[in-house]
Design a protein around this motif. Structure first.
Motif, PDB file in Angstrom:
ATOM      1  N   ILE A 541      54.368 -41.919 -14.062  1.00  0.00           N
ATOM      2  CA  ILE A 541      54.817 -40.760 -13.271  1.00  0.00           C
ATOM      3  C   ILE A 541      56.323 -40.826 -13.047  1.00  0.00           C
ATOM      4  N   LEU A 542      56.821 -42.019 -12.750  1.00  0.00           N
ATOM      5  CA  LEU A 542      58.255 -42.162 -12.526  1.00  0.00           C
ATOM      6  C   LEU A 542      59.037 -41.934 -13.819  1.00  0.00           C
ATOM      7  N   ASP A 543      58.485 -42.372 -14.927  1.00  0.00           N
ATOM      8  CA  ASP A 543      59.167 -42.179 -16.206  1.00  0.00           C
ATOM      9  C   ASP A 543      59.244 -40.699 -16.583  1.00  0.00           C
ATOM     10  N   LEU A 544      58.197 -39.965 -16.267  1.00  0.00           N
ATOM     11  CA  LEU A 544      58.191 -38.538 -16.579  1.00  0.00           C
ATOM     12  C   LEU A 544      59.061 -37.724 -15.621  1.00  0.00           C
ATOM     13  N   ARG A 545      59.533 -38.356 -14.536  1.00  0.00           N
ATOM     14  CA  ARG A 545      60.398 -37.722 -13.541  1.00  0.00           C
ATOM     15  C   ARG A 545      59.709 -36.516 -12.867  1.00  0.00           C
ATOM     16  N   ILE A 546      58.453 -36.701 -12.549  1.00  0.00           N
ATOM     17  CA  ILE A 546      57.713 -35.673 -11.826  1.00  0.00           C
ATOM     18  C   ILE A 546      57.247 -36.175 -10.466  1.00  0.00           C
ATOM     19  N   ALA A 547      57.758 -37.354 -10.072  1.00  0.00           N
ATOM     20  CA  ALA A 547      57.329 -37.950  -8.805  1.00  0.00           C
ATOM     21  C   ALA A 547      57.887 -37.160  -7.628  1.00  0.00           C
ATOM     22  N   THR A 548      57.180 -37.226  -6.543  1.00  0.00           N
ATOM     23  CA  THR A 548      57.604 -36.633  -5.274  1.00  0.00           C
ATOM     24  C   THR A 548      57.857 -37.748  -4.261  1.00  0.00           C
ATOM     25  N   PRO A 549      58.525 -37.456  -3.175  1.00  0.00           N
ATOM     26  CA  PRO A 549      58.716 -38.512  -2.159  1.00  0.00           C
ATOM     27  C   PRO A 549      57.405 -39.116  -1.673  1.00  0.00           C
ATOM     28  N   GLN A 550      56.364 -38.311  -1.591  1.00  0.00           N
ATOM     29  CA  GLN A 550      55.083 -38.839  -1.150  1.00  0.00           C
ATOM     30  C   GLN A 550      54.507 -39.820  -2.163  1.00  0.00           C
ATOM     31  N   ILE A 551      54.695 -39.540  -3.458  1.00  0.00           N
ATOM     32  CA  ILE A 551      54.206 -40.476  -4.473  1.00  0.00           C
ATOM     33  C   ILE A 551      54.977 -41.795  -4.388  1.00  0.00           C
ATOM     34  N   ILE A 552      56.266 -41.723  -4.150  1.00  0.00           N
ATOM     35  CA  ILE A 552      57.065 -42.947  -3.992  1.00  0.00           C
ATOM     36  C   ILE A 552      56.530 -43.785  -2.832  1.00  0.00           C
ATOM     37  N   ILE A 553      56.295 -43.111  -1.713  1.00  0.00           N
ATOM     38  CA  ILE A 553      55.791 -43.837  -0.527  1.00  0.00           C
ATOM     39  C   ILE A 553      54.401 -44.403  -0.806  1.00  0.00           C
ATOM     40  N   ASN A 554      53.551 -43.613  -1.462  1.00  0.00           N
ATOM     41  CA  ASN A 554      52.199 -44.097  -1.776  1.00  0.00           C
ATOM     42  C   ASN A 554      52.251 -45.304  -2.701  1.00  0.00           C
ATOM     43  N   TYR A 555      53.123 -45.266  -3.697  1.00  0.00           N
ATOM     44  CA  TYR A 555      53.252 -46.387  -4.643  1.00  0.00           C
ATOM     45  C   TYR A 555      53.707 -47.647  -3.916  1.00  0.00           C
ATOM     46  N   ALA A 556      54.693 -47.476  -3.062  1.00  0.00           N
ATOM     47  CA  ALA A 556      55.188 -48.651  -2.334  1.00  0.00           C
ATOM     48  C   ALA A 556      54.126 -49.205  -1.385  1.00  0.00           C
ATOM     49  N   MET A 557      53.427 -48.362  -0.700  1.00  0.00           N
ATOM     50  CA  MET A 557      52.390 -48.848   0.217  1.00  0.00           C
ATOM     51  C   MET A 557      51.241 -49.494  -0.557  1.00  0.00           C
ATOM     52  N   PHE A 558      50.954 -48.951  -1.754  1.00  0.00           N
ATOM     53  CA  PHE A 558      49.921 -49.581  -2.583  1.00  0.00           C
ATOM     54  C   PHE A 558      50.315 -50.999  -2.942  1.00  0.00           C
ATOM     55  N   LEU A 559      51.592 -51.194  -3.303  1.00  0.00           N
ATOM     56  CA  LEU A 559      52.069 -52.542  -3.632  1.00  0.00           C
ATOM     57  C   LEU A 559      52.054 -53.442  -2.397  1.00  0.00           C
ATOM     58  N   GLU A 560      52.377 -52.901  -1.249  1.00  0.00           N
ATOM     59  CA  GLU A 560      52.330 -53.700  -0.018  1.00  0.00           C
ATOM     60  C   GLU A 560      50.917 -54.158   0.287  1.00  0.00           C
ATOM     61  N   GLU A 561      49.956 -53.292   0.041  1.00  0.00           N
ATOM     62  CA  GLU A 561      48.564 -53.692   0.287  1.00  0.00           C
ATOM     63  C   GLU A 561      48.156 -54.880  -0.580  1.00  0.00           C
ATOM     64  N   HIS A 562      48.764 -54.973  -1.756  1.00  0.00           N
ATOM     65  CA  HIS A 562      48.459 -56.094  -2.652  1.00  0.00           C
ATOM     66  C   HIS A 562      49.499 -57.202  -2.551  1.00  0.00           C
ATOM     67  N   LYS A 563      50.294 -57.203  -1.467  1.00  0.00           N
ATOM     68  CA  LYS A 563      51.235 -58.281  -1.144  1.00  0.00           C
ATOM     69  C   LYS A 563      52.424 -58.349  -2.106  1.00  0.00           C
ATOM     70  N   TYR A 564      52.741 -57.251  -2.770  1.00  0.00           N
ATOM     71  CA  TYR A 564      53.918 -57.208  -3.638  1.00  0.00           C
ATOM     72  C   TYR A 564      55.038 -56.508  -2.863  1.00  0.00           C
ATOM     73  N   PHE A 565      55.608 -57.261  -1.895  1.00  0.00           N
ATOM     74  CA  PHE A 565      56.565 -56.632  -0.982  1.00  0.00           C
ATOM     75  C   PHE A 565      57.894 -56.314  -1.661  1.00  0.00           C
ATOM     76  N   GLU A 566      58.403 -57.259  -2.437  1.00  0.00           N
ATOM     77  CA  GLU A 566      59.678 -57.004  -3.097  1.00  0.00           C
ATOM     78  C   GLU A 566      59.568 -55.871  -4.124  1.00  0.00           C
ATOM     79  N   ASP A 567      58.419 -55.842  -4.803  1.00  0.00           N
ATOM     80  CA  ASP A 567      58.212 -54.730  -5.742  1.00  0.00           C
ATOM     81  C   ASP A 567      58.161 -53.391  -4.992  1.00  0.00           C
ATOM     82  N   ALA A 568      57.549 -53.427  -3.832  1.00  0.00           N
ATOM     83  CA  ALA A 568      57.489 -52.205  -3.030  1.00  0.00           C
ATOM     84  C   ALA A 568      58.886 -51.772  -2.607  1.00  0.00           C
ATOM     85  N   PHE A 569      59.722 -52.748  -2.200  1.00  0.00           N
ATOM     86  CA  PHE A 569      61.086 -52.380  -1.807  1.00  0.00           C
ATOM     87  C   PHE A 569      61.889 -51.864  -3.000  1.00  0.00           C
ATOM     88  N   ARG A 570      61.615 -52.389  -4.197  1.00  0.00           N
ATOM     89  CA  ARG A 570      62.289 -51.870  -5.383  1.00  0.00           C
ATOM     90  C   ARG A 570      61.872 -50.408  -5.660  1.00  0.00           C
TER      91      ARG A 570
END
Length: 912
Positions: A541-570
């Motif tokens: 989704i990010l590569d296609l450049r169709i992401a929305t702010p909500q998708i960004i937040i959802n992706y980061a929170m998904f990574l946080e749920e799986h303990k990938y905090f630095e990836d989420a911050f990236r």
């Protein structure tokens, strides 16, 4: 034959007779003779007329006057009187020479018409038409048509006359048609009317349109179907239906009425059905349906009335059945009708008792009304999606009809012309199979639906999502994921090349960039897939450049749920680089809150860098939330001094409408951290920071309350004085009430009076007028004290704003005050300089006059002096006179000199 003596000329006639003997051919003499004998009996005047006409047989004036008198003579006589015959003979004699005069003919013809002499009148009309030129025929035809339209005239005679008239003037064909209709000559009326409609050059003199004439023809053909023959009524009316679209319903009902009158009810039903299936307006449909239902009701009522058979008829029927056992073909005496009745006996369609059939027809028609009405709307616009859905609902409970309707709908509706969302037809079609547990056919429908070239990508994406949801409802999770992978797959290069060659790009080529599809896909992956597959979808989704702010937040929170905090911050970092304000605001707020919650003071410098980066790019209307988060970070994990610095930066960065609230937060935090005295600097900064006037006033009031609480009364009074310039006493009483309460508690008479003076001055600056005391207070004691004036004003109900006039009552009298110390006149604006407590008002528009020349200074001007009266000096003059009297007389005037003035005496005293 003896002539009466009364008819002979009298002595009074002798002068006229002598003149006529000399010149018998003079019209003037004869006319003068007739005028002179106006009062004579008609018989005598008739003799004069006859003699005159014998001498002048070609005189129109004599004939016209003679005929008028004869007409007046017979006006009140019955038409059988002999005078009418004499009148007719006179007209005949006149026409010998006056046969070219249309007025004589018209008078004669009107007379014959009143006498009801049909044949003679008709022949006279014909003679008139033969005698007069064609240009005068219109004057004869008008009474001729009136004559033949009378009752009693044979129809054939009238028809022949009208036909002749149409040869003279074909434009009056409508009058002839009206006459035919009134005469019940339906056949010829229909033929003439049809001829008029076939003539493209015809113009109605009565203002009727072709449509109106067509309707008249239809009414004529249908109402007199049995009398009119030789015309193809069906073709005529159908031609009108094709040509005139205004009242198609009425034409269809006319055609059906024609067959009803021809006793062909089955054909009439076919016409009604055809009409309902072809009209395109609801109005025409309502006309046809109402006529059709009325026809069926009348047929049913007629059959039920004739159904009751008498007992004798039933007995006769039984006897006939016994006789029918013999072969009816051998009976040669039977009529055709009886033969048909006997042969067709026993057949269901030939049964006389068909009430149930007629009732069933009527019920079936009423039940079909919603369907037929919907068909009309679909004929108006076959691409109306909503009408197709309504049509399917009409067949609820009949799956076969619903399937047929959906099939017709998806074949008919063009996605590019559709009104509504055409993909909903496919989805509802598939759900119909799904509801009946036929998933195989439902998948087939969806498979066909995704191949349709829709107008919008969203429509195609909705079909894919509905298909996947159907698979999820039936626990086919793997199938749902496969569908999403298939839908989001990017077309190959070969496919793109072929599409580019065609020149028309279908929506299927843009489907892989549908945000709705990817959002649904990523939700499925989060629920059914693993971490790697879900991250792959998010990255795609990010590569296609169709992401929305909500998708960004959802992706980061998904990574946080799986303990990938630095990836989420990236991911957050990528989000804040991709989006701009105001879309990036939620990402920054979430990112900063998550970072601070995660690391706290362990990575304080990194957090500060993030906050600084956030507030640098944020616009003024979005920066407040970030600054509050930044300050909270410094308060919790950093330095209080840095927190105050952040608050100070926030007060300068936020927009003007939020500055007050930001300063209030700043002051509250400063008071809590550093104490109340620290807030003085912030208050002063806020007052001088350029806040709106109302916010400056609010801030000053709070600042004054602070100083009052700290016991700094003078500082508080100074703040009130400064803030008074922003408070209009008429619209902002709260400020002045608060200052009033403050002075009551902490002031004295001087400070209270100063407050009133400032209030008056501010009010004058706002309204350019001063308030004065009411007149009833002006009349009271001038020595009224300040407290008494206040009490009097309160008792009178006068607001305290008018206390500004107290100074006028308490000030000293004008006689004891110098002019420069007198108060300014109310309502008067000085144009020059006026002293008022050291204040100098200069007229800015003063005109500078040129200075006088120096030559005038050399001239000496003598100023006359006059003695000042002693009354001016009062008691001072008496004191001066007393010592003068005691002097040796040195100061007195010398004898022979004029008395000295006051000024001269003062100068001498100084010298002494």
């Amino acid at each position: 034959m003896s002539i009466s003596r009364e008819l002979y000329p009298s002595e009074e006639d002798l002068p006229y007779e002598e003149e006529l003997l000399r010149n018998p051919f003079s019209l003037r003499l004869w006319w003068r003779y007739l005028v002179a004998r106006t009062d004579a009996p008609f018989k005598k005047r008739a003799v004069i007329y006859e003699r005159a006409l014998k001498a002048l047989p070609g005189s129109y004036k004599l004939w016209y006057a003679y005929l008028r008198e004869r007409l007046e003579l017979v006006r009140n006589l019955p038409i059988t009187h002999s005078q009418y015959e004499t009148l007719n003979n006179t007209f005949e004699r006149a026409l010998v020479t006056m046969h070219k005069m249309p007025r004589i003919w018209i008078m004669y013809l009107q007379t014959l018409t009143e006498q009801k002499l049909v044949t003679r009148t008709r022949r006279t009309f014909d003679r008139a038409l033969c005698a007069l030129p064609v240009t005068q025929h219109d004057r004869i035809w008008e009474p001729y048509l009136v004559f033949v339209s009378q009752k009693g005239i044979p129809i054939e005679t009238s028809l022949r006359v009208y036909r002749r008239y149409l040869k003279y003037d074909p434009s009056h064909i409508e009058d002839f048609i009206e006459f035919l209709i009134n005469s019940e000559r339906w056949q010829e009326a229909a033929e003439r009317l049809a001829g008029v409609l076939n003539d493209d050059k015809f113009f109605s003199i009565k203002g009727k349109t072709k449509h109106r004439l067509w309707l008249e023809l239809c009414d004529l053909l249908t109402k007199h179907a049995t009398e009119v023959s030789g015309l193809n009524v069906d073709a005529i009316i159908r031609g009108g239906i094709r040509k005139f679209t205004d009242e198609v319903g009425r034409l269809w009902t006319s055609l059906a009425d024609y067959y009803i009158r021809r006793k062909l009810p089955e054909k009439a039903r076919d016409i009604f059905e055809e009409g309902m299936m072809t009209v395109v307006t609801v109005r025409d449909f309502s006309v046809i349906f109402d006529a059709y239902s009325q026809f069926e009701e009348s047929m049913l009522a007629y059959k039920m009335e004739n159904l009751d058979l008498s007992d004798e008829e039933q007995e006769n029927g039984e006897e006939e059945r016994e006789e029918e056992e013999e072969d009816v073909r051998k009976d040669t005496d039977l009529s055709v009708g009886k033969f048909e009745k006997k042969i067709l006996k026993g057949f269901w369609l030939h049964d006389d008792n068909d009430v149930d059939l007629r009732l069933a027809r009527l019920e079936h028609l009423m039940d079909r009304r919603p369907e037929l009405a919907n068909s009309v709307l679909l004929r108006q616009n076959p691409h109306n999606v909503e009408q197709w859905h309504r049509r399917v609902k009409l067949f609820e409970g009949n799956p076969t009809r619903q399937i047929l309707t959906y099939t017709e709908a998806v074949r008919t509706v063009d996605p590019f012309k559709a009104v509504g969302k055409p993909h909903t037809l496919w989805v509802a079609f598939a759900k119909l199979y799904e509801n009946h547990k036929d998933l195989a056919n439902a998948r087939v429908i969806f498979d066909k639906a995704v191949q349709v070239n829709y107008k919008s990508v969203e429509h195609l994406a909705s079909v894919w999502c509905e298909w996947a949801e159907m698979e999820l409802r039936h626990k086919n999770f793997k199938g749902a994921l496969d569908l999403m992978r298939r839908a989001t797959a990017e077309p190959s290069v070969e496919v793109k090349r072929r599409v580019a060659a065609d020149g028309h790009e279908p929506v299927q080529m843009k489907l892989h960039k549908s945000l709705r599809l990817w959002t649904f896909y990523v939700d499925l992956e989060e629920s059914l897939g693993n971490l790697q597959s879900t991250r792959a979808v998010y990255e795609r989704i990010l590569d296609l450049r169709i992401a929305t702010p909500q998708i960004i937040i959802n992706y980061a929170m998904f990574l946080e749920e799986h303990k990938y905090f630095e990836d989420a911050f990236r991911v957050y970092e990528r989000g804040v680089k991709i989006f701009k304000y105001p879309h990036v605001k939620d990402i920054w707020v979430t990112y900063l809150s998550k970072f601070v919650k995660r690391y706290g003071k362990t990575k304080l410098e990194r957090a500060r860098e993030l906050f600084e980066s956030a507030v640098e790019t944020a616009p003024a209307d979005c920066v407040k939330t970030l600054y509050l988060q930044y300050a909270k970070l410094e308060e919790d994990y950093g330095l209080a001094k840095r927190a105050m610095k952040v608050y100070d930066q926030a007060t300068k960065a936020v927009p003007a409408n939020e500055k007050l609230s930001m300063y209030e937060i700043y002051i509250a935090r400063a008071a809590e951290i550093f104490g109340v005295p620290k807030t003085r600097e912030i208050y002063e900064q806020a007052i001088q920071s350029g806040l709106p006037d109302k916010d400056v006033k609010t801030m000053c009031m709070k600042y004054a309350e602070l100083e009052k609480s700290l016991g700094e009364i003078d500082r508080a009074r100074g703040i009130y004085t400064y803030a008074s310039q922003f408070a209009d006493p008429r619209t902002d009483p709260d400020f002045w009430n608060q200052w009033h309460e403050f002075e009551v508690q902490h002031g004295n008479e001087d400070t209270f009076r100063e407050m009133l003076r400032i209030k008056r001055s501010v009010s004058a600056s706002y309204s350019q007028t001063h308030f004065i005391l009411p007149e009833y207070l002006m009349q009271k004691d001038e020595k009224m004290s300040l407290g008494q004036a206040v009490d009097a004003l309160k008792q009178a109900g006068v607001p305290e704003d008018e206390m500004a006039a107290l100074e006028k009552k308490l000030a000293p009298a004008d006689n004891d005050v110098p002019v420069k110390d007198k108060p300014r006149t109310v309502g008067f604006v000085s144009a020059g300089v006026e002293g008022d407590g050291g204040r100098r008002n200069v007229n800015q528009e003063e005109i500078e006059l040129p200075e006088e020349s120096d030559d005038e200074d050399d001239e000496k001007v003598e100023i006359a002096q006059k003695d000042v009266p002693s009354a001016v000096f009062g008691g001072l003059a008496k004191k001066r006179e007393e010592p003068e009297k005691g002097d040796d007389g040195g100061n007195e005037a010398k004898e022979g000199e004029a008395p000295l003035g006051a000024l001269e005496r003062l100068k001498r005293r100084k010298k002494d």
